[in-house]
Design a protein around this motif. Structure first.
Motif, PDB file in Angstrom:
ATOM      1  N   GLY A  16       0.822  -1.205   0.000  1.00  0.00           N
ATOM      2  CA  GLY A  16       0.000   0.000   0.000  1.00  0.00           C
ATOM      3  C   GLY A  16       0.853   1.251   0.000  1.00  0.00           C
ATOM      4  N   GLY A  17       1.942   1.245   0.792  1.00  0.00           N
ATOM      5  CA  GLY A  17       2.846   2.386   0.820  1.00  0.00           C
ATOM      6  C   GLY A  17       3.510   2.625  -0.514  1.00  0.00           C
ATOM      7  N   LEU A  18       3.895   1.549  -1.197  1.00  0.00           N
ATOM      8  CA  LEU A  18       4.489   1.667  -2.528  1.00  0.00           C
ATOM      9  C   LEU A  18       3.503   2.270  -3.520  1.00  0.00           C
ATOM     10  CD1 LEU A  18       6.351  -1.765  -2.730  1.00  0.00           C
ATOM     11  CD2 LEU A  18       7.439   0.478  -2.872  1.00  0.00           C
ATOM     12  N   VAL A  19       2.267   1.771  -3.506  1.00  0.00           N
ATOM     13  CA  VAL A  19       1.252   2.261  -4.443  1.00  0.00           C
ATOM     14  C   VAL A  19       0.963   3.741  -4.196  1.00  0.00           C
ATOM     15  CG1 VAL A  19      -1.188   2.092  -5.072  1.00  0.00           C
ATOM     16  CG2 VAL A  19       0.192   0.022  -4.882  1.00  0.00           C
ATOM     17  N   THR A  20       0.822   4.124  -2.923  1.00  0.00           N
ATOM     18  CA  THR A  20       0.580   5.533  -2.615  1.00  0.00           C
ATOM     19  C   THR A  20       1.711   6.407  -3.141  1.00  0.00           C
ATOM     20  OG1 THR A  20      -0.773   5.083  -0.657  1.00  0.00           O
ATOM     21  CG2 THR A  20       0.319   7.216  -0.746  1.00  0.00           C
ATOM     22  N   PHE A  21       2.954   5.969  -2.943  1.00  0.00           N
ATOM     23  CA  PHE A  21       4.079   6.763  -3.441  1.00  0.00           C
ATOM     24  C   PHE A  21       4.020   6.913  -4.957  1.00  0.00           C
ATOM     25  CE2 PHE A  21       8.312   6.815  -5.398  1.00  0.00           C
ATOM     26  CZ  PHE A  21       8.731   8.068  -4.959  1.00  0.00           C
ATOM     27  N   PHE A  22       3.800   5.821  -5.666  1.00  0.00           N
ATOM     28  CA  PHE A  22       3.818   5.897  -7.124  1.00  0.00           C
ATOM     29  C   PHE A  22       2.669   6.734  -7.675  1.00  0.00           C
ATOM     30  CE2 PHE A  22       6.450   1.919  -6.915  1.00  0.00           C
ATOM     31  CZ  PHE A  22       7.585   2.495  -7.456  1.00  0.00           C
ATOM     32  N   THR A  23       1.546   6.810  -6.948  1.00  0.00           N
ATOM     33  CA  THR A  23       0.451   7.665  -7.407  1.00  0.00           C
ATOM     34  C   THR A  23       0.650   9.123  -6.998  1.00  0.00           C
ATOM     35  OG1 THR A  23      -0.843   7.038  -5.453  1.00  0.00           O
ATOM     36  CG2 THR A  23      -1.274   5.837  -7.484  1.00  0.00           C
ATOM     37  N   MET A  24       1.537   9.356  -6.011  1.00  0.00           N
ATOM     38  CA  MET A  24       1.819  10.730  -5.567  1.00  0.00           C
ATOM     39  C   MET A  24       3.130  11.275  -6.120  1.00  0.00           C
ATOM     40  SD  MET A  24       0.851  10.673  -1.491  1.00  0.00           S
ATOM     41  CE  MET A  24       1.527  12.326  -1.259  1.00  0.00           C
ATOM     42  N   ALA A  25       3.975  10.422  -6.669  1.00  0.00           N
ATOM     43  CA  ALA A  25       5.339  10.821  -7.029  1.00  0.00           C
ATOM     44  C   ALA A  25       5.380  11.968  -8.025  1.00  0.00           C
ATOM     45  CB  ALA A  25       6.101   9.616  -7.583  1.00  0.00           C
ATOM     46  N   TYR A  26       4.290  12.151  -8.785  1.00  0.00           N
ATOM     47  CA  TYR A  26       4.272  13.233  -9.770  1.00  0.00           C
ATOM     48  C   TYR A  26       4.485  14.604  -9.138  1.00  0.00           C
ATOM     49  CZ  TYR A  26      -0.492  14.104  -8.120  1.00  0.00           C
ATOM     50  OH  TYR A  26      -1.581  14.393  -7.329  1.00  0.00           O
ATOM     51  N   ILE A  27       4.153  14.746  -7.836  1.00  0.00           N
ATOM     52  CA  ILE A  27       4.275  16.057  -7.200  1.00  0.00           C
ATOM     53  C   ILE A  27       5.731  16.514  -7.133  1.00  0.00           C
ATOM     54  CG2 ILE A  27       4.447  15.166  -4.835  1.00  0.00           C
ATOM     55  CD1 ILE A  27       2.662  18.395  -6.073  1.00  0.00           C
ATOM     56  N   VAL A  28       6.677  15.568  -7.088  1.00  0.00           N
ATOM     57  CA  VAL A  28       8.093  15.923  -7.063  1.00  0.00           C
ATOM     58  C   VAL A  28       8.498  16.570  -8.382  1.00  0.00           C
ATOM     59  CG1 VAL A  28      10.439  15.027  -6.773  1.00  0.00           C
ATOM     60  CG2 VAL A  28       8.574  14.050  -5.453  1.00  0.00           C
ATOM     61  N   ILE A  29       7.799  16.245  -9.456  1.00  0.00           N
ATOM     62  CA  ILE A  29       8.059  16.841 -10.767  1.00  0.00           C
ATOM     63  C   ILE A  29       7.183  18.072 -10.983  1.00  0.00           C
ATOM     64  CG2 ILE A  29       8.161  16.383 -13.243  1.00  0.00           C
ATOM     65  CD1 ILE A  29      10.011  14.615 -11.561  1.00  0.00           C
ATOM     66  N   LEU A  30       5.911  17.968 -10.567  1.00  0.00           N
ATOM     67  CA  LEU A  30       4.949  19.029 -10.860  1.00  0.00           C
ATOM     68  C   LEU A  30       5.149  20.271  -9.997  1.00  0.00           C
ATOM     69  CD1 LEU A  30       2.497  19.940 -12.446  1.00  0.00           C
ATOM     70  CD2 LEU A  30       1.034  18.751 -10.810  1.00  0.00           C
ATOM     71  N   ASN A  31       5.446  20.092  -8.717  1.00  0.00           N
ATOM     72  CA  ASN A  31       5.586  21.248  -7.831  1.00  0.00           C
ATOM     73  C   ASN A  31       6.665  22.227  -8.307  1.00  0.00           C
ATOM     74  OD1 ASN A  31       4.530  22.552  -5.488  1.00  0.00           O
ATOM     75  ND2 ASN A  31       6.340  21.953  -4.330  1.00  0.00           N
ATOM     76  N   PRO A  32       7.842  21.745  -8.743  1.00  0.00           N
ATOM     77  CA  PRO A  32       8.838  22.678  -9.281  1.00  0.00           C
ATOM     78  C   PRO A  32       8.360  23.411 -10.545  1.00  0.00           C
ATOM     79  CG  PRO A  32       9.870  20.599  -8.712  1.00  0.00           C
ATOM     80  CD  PRO A  32       8.390  20.388  -8.601  1.00  0.00           C
ATOM     81  N   LEU A  33       7.517  22.750 -11.355  1.00  0.00           N
ATOM     82  CA  LEU A  33       6.998  23.399 -12.554  1.00  0.00           C
ATOM     83  C   LEU A  33       6.026  24.522 -12.202  1.00  0.00           C
ATOM     84  CD1 LEU A  33       6.322  20.305 -14.863  1.00  0.00           C
ATOM     85  CD2 LEU A  33       8.305  21.832 -14.853  1.00  0.00           C
ATOM     86  N   ILE A  34       5.307  24.362 -11.086  1.00  0.00           N
ATOM     87  CA  ILE A  34       4.337  25.379 -10.668  1.00  0.00           C
ATOM     88  C   ILE A  34       5.016  26.542  -9.955  1.00  0.00           C
ATOM     89  CG2 ILE A  34       2.357  25.827  -9.145  1.00  0.00           C
ATOM     90  CD1 ILE A  34       1.438  22.964  -9.689  1.00  0.00           C
ATOM     91  N   LEU A  35       5.925  26.215  -9.033  1.00  0.00           N
ATOM     92  CA  LEU A  35       6.529  27.250  -8.188  1.00  0.00           C
ATOM     93  C   LEU A  35       7.824  27.829  -8.755  1.00  0.00           C
ATOM     94  CD1 LEU A  35       6.136  25.685  -4.612  1.00  0.00           C
ATOM     95  CD2 LEU A  35       4.619  27.305  -5.767  1.00  0.00           C
ATOM     96  N   GLY A  36       8.561  27.053  -9.522  1.00  0.00           N
ATOM     97  CA  GLY A  36       9.905  27.490  -9.907  1.00  0.00           C
ATOM     98  C   GLY A  36      10.203  27.369 -11.381  1.00  0.00           C
TER      99      GLY A  36
END
Length: 514
Positions: free
Chosen positions: A62-82
């Motif tokens: 479950g922890g692995l699945v949650t990470f893989f469905t959330m991992a996009y934020i590590v890419i997306l957040n820099p695109l939004i803020l920086g």
């Protein structure tokens, strides 16, 4: 530890997953039991894994699945803020900007630390990361009035206020004041919302230039290979879950990512852009660049706590904080309501174990996000994917958090999972969460209309807070007009008044600026 935390954990297992306890009925013909390894036994006791009908293996999956469905934020957040220069980054009122590389590093750091902390203290399988609503609000609106450090100072103040609401019990009291039918509607609305997010992120549903607001694919047809990969992933995950295959979502995510990588290697589709409308959304499924790199944490501590009040005045800064608090407060409350019900750990009144602790740690996520300039961290609805895989305890959050910390060093590997694959998992989980609609009495229209408005407003306005607000206001007004004013909790009226201000904040800001 609070009194709420000391209450024995009662659960209502509503998930399609069978509990581990039901699969391990004692055999009267045998009295011996197989001892657990010391490490597994400790985890079981600390996280109450068996008590919640789970296993260590299921929590890890479950922890692995949650990470893989959330991992996009590590890419997306820099695109939004920086950005990589002032030319492609949101520039603040003083001409300042944030480095995308640094934002990516602090995004993984804060999400990792706060998710692990949440798992250890709240013992719930919820992942925390930079909230998409607030980071967009900062980049689009706030920095036109203040600098980035000042904007992050407002985020820290927002978090401190939310922590105080949690410590004093105000947030818990508001949560308890919400009728159970509205709590069920919030869960259903979130399920519909995350399914809609999945459809949009995959390109299965798109906006139109004329005619209806949205349409299927391009003019009613599926024309892109990434969207076709999404459909394949959706069917594969759906079949695996329907057949109750252990690890179905994780298997589906892994298999569909492998398929996407093969497709990209053969067809060289590339990322989505105006010149390439059929490209991959956000992440291209290729392994490129240096696999391991040291993170740049230079943004940690770069915030100005009260600078915004001096720059734009007390009233204007207070309105910005008010908007941040309302969005953060009710988005998280609604998300946790839905996730707790989906995980089967909710009590009959909609509360869940360690409620107060969960609210406090979530508030600390906002403080930490502002202090690291990665934006307010909050509970993610994407955690429902891990719950759908069987996660029931904080051990899953610890696994997710550890992977977020690792993502600071392994960005190329993290970015291999395309958004289309994560989107398929969200749609499957959204379908699971819709089951809570059975708790709403649609035969009573005074209940049906507020519940319906809560459910449909979330996806249509792309906001959990908006759905909760519309539900609160309509519940109070319709209930009072139907002669049931005495049954409405006084806190419902207080929050309803706050939501009316929240919905009118645009005109109020205009008046303050006049």
């Amino acid at each position: 530890m609070t009194m709420q935390d000391q209450i024995p954990e009662r659960t209502q297992v509503t998930s399609p997953q069978k509990s581990a306890a039901s699969l391990q009925q004692p055999d009267s013909s045998r009295s011996r039991t197989v001892p657990q390894p010391a490490s597994t036994a400790f985890l079981d006791r600390f996280f109450h894994i068996t008590r919640r009908g789970s296993t260590v293996a299921r929590e890890v999956r479950g922890g692995l699945v949650t990470f893989f469905t959330m991992a996009y934020i590590v890419i997306l957040n820099p695109l939004i803020l920086g950005g990589f220069s002032a030319d492609n980054a949101p520039v603040d009122v003083a001409g300042g900007w944030l480095s995308a590389t640094q934002v990516g590093a602090v995004t993984g750091l804060t999400a990792g630390v706060m998710t692990i902390l949440f798992g250890l203290i709240a013992n719930l399988p919820f992942g925390l990361a930079a909230g998409l609503g607030i980071n967009s609000f900062l980049a689009v609106a706030v920095i036109h009035e203040v600098t980035w450090p000042e904007a992050m100072g407002l985020v820290v103040i927002n978090g401190i206020l939310i922590v105080l609401f949690g410590v004093t019990g105000a947030r818990t009291a508001i949560f308890r004041a919400v009728p159970k039918e509205l709590k069920a509607a919030i869960t259903v609305g979130i399920g519909l919302f995350i399914a809609f997010i999945g459809f949009v992120d995959s390109g299965f549903v798109k906006a139109t230039t004329a005619g209806p607001p949205v349409q299927l694919g391009d003019n009613g047809s599926i024309t892109s290979i990434p969207t076709l990969v999404f459909i394949v992933g959706l069917l594969v995950m759906g079949i695996l879950v329907a057949r109750k295959v252990q690890g179905g979502l994780l298997i589906g995510i892994t298999a569909t990512t492998a398929l996407a990588a093969v497709v990209e290697a053969i067809m060289h589709i590339g990322p989505l852009s105006r010149a390439n409308p059929g490209g991959w959304h956000l992440n291209t499924p290729v392994l490129s660049g240096q696999l391991v790199s040291a993170p740049d944490l230079g943004l940690v501590g770069q915030f100005d706590l009260f600078g915004a009040f001096g720059r734009i005045g007390g009233l204007a800064a207070t309105m910005l904080v008010f908007t941040l608090v309302f969005t953060n407060f009710f988005d998280a409350m609604g998300t946790m309501t839905g996730l707790a019900k989906s995980a089967g750990v909710a009590h009959k009144d909609g509360t869940f174990p360690r409620l107060k602790s969960a609210f406090i740690v979530e508030g600390l996520g906002a403080v930490a996000g502002g202090a690291t300039s990665g934006s307010s961290n909050t509970v993610y609805i994407d955690s429902a994917a891990g719950i759908g895989e069987g996660a029931r305890t904080g051990l899953a959050s610890v696994v997710t958090g550890a992977l977020f910390l690792g993502s600071m060093f392994l960005t190329p590997l993290t970015s291999m999972v395309p958004l289309e694959v994560a989107a398929a998992a969200l749609v499957v989980v959204g379908a699971m969460m819709m089951a809570q609609i059975r708790e709403i009495k649609f035969s009573k229209f005074s209940v049906a209309l507020p519940a319906f408005l809560t459910i449909v407003t979330m996806p249509l306005s792309y906001s959990i807070a908006n759905g909760i607000g519309v539900g609160f206001v309509s519940w109070a007004v319709i209930g009072a007009s139907s002669g049931k004013a005495k049954k409405i909790h006084p806190l419902m009226w207080v929050v309803t008044a706050g939501f009316l201000i929240y919905f009118a904040r645009g005109p109020i800001n205009a008046l303050l600026g006049a």
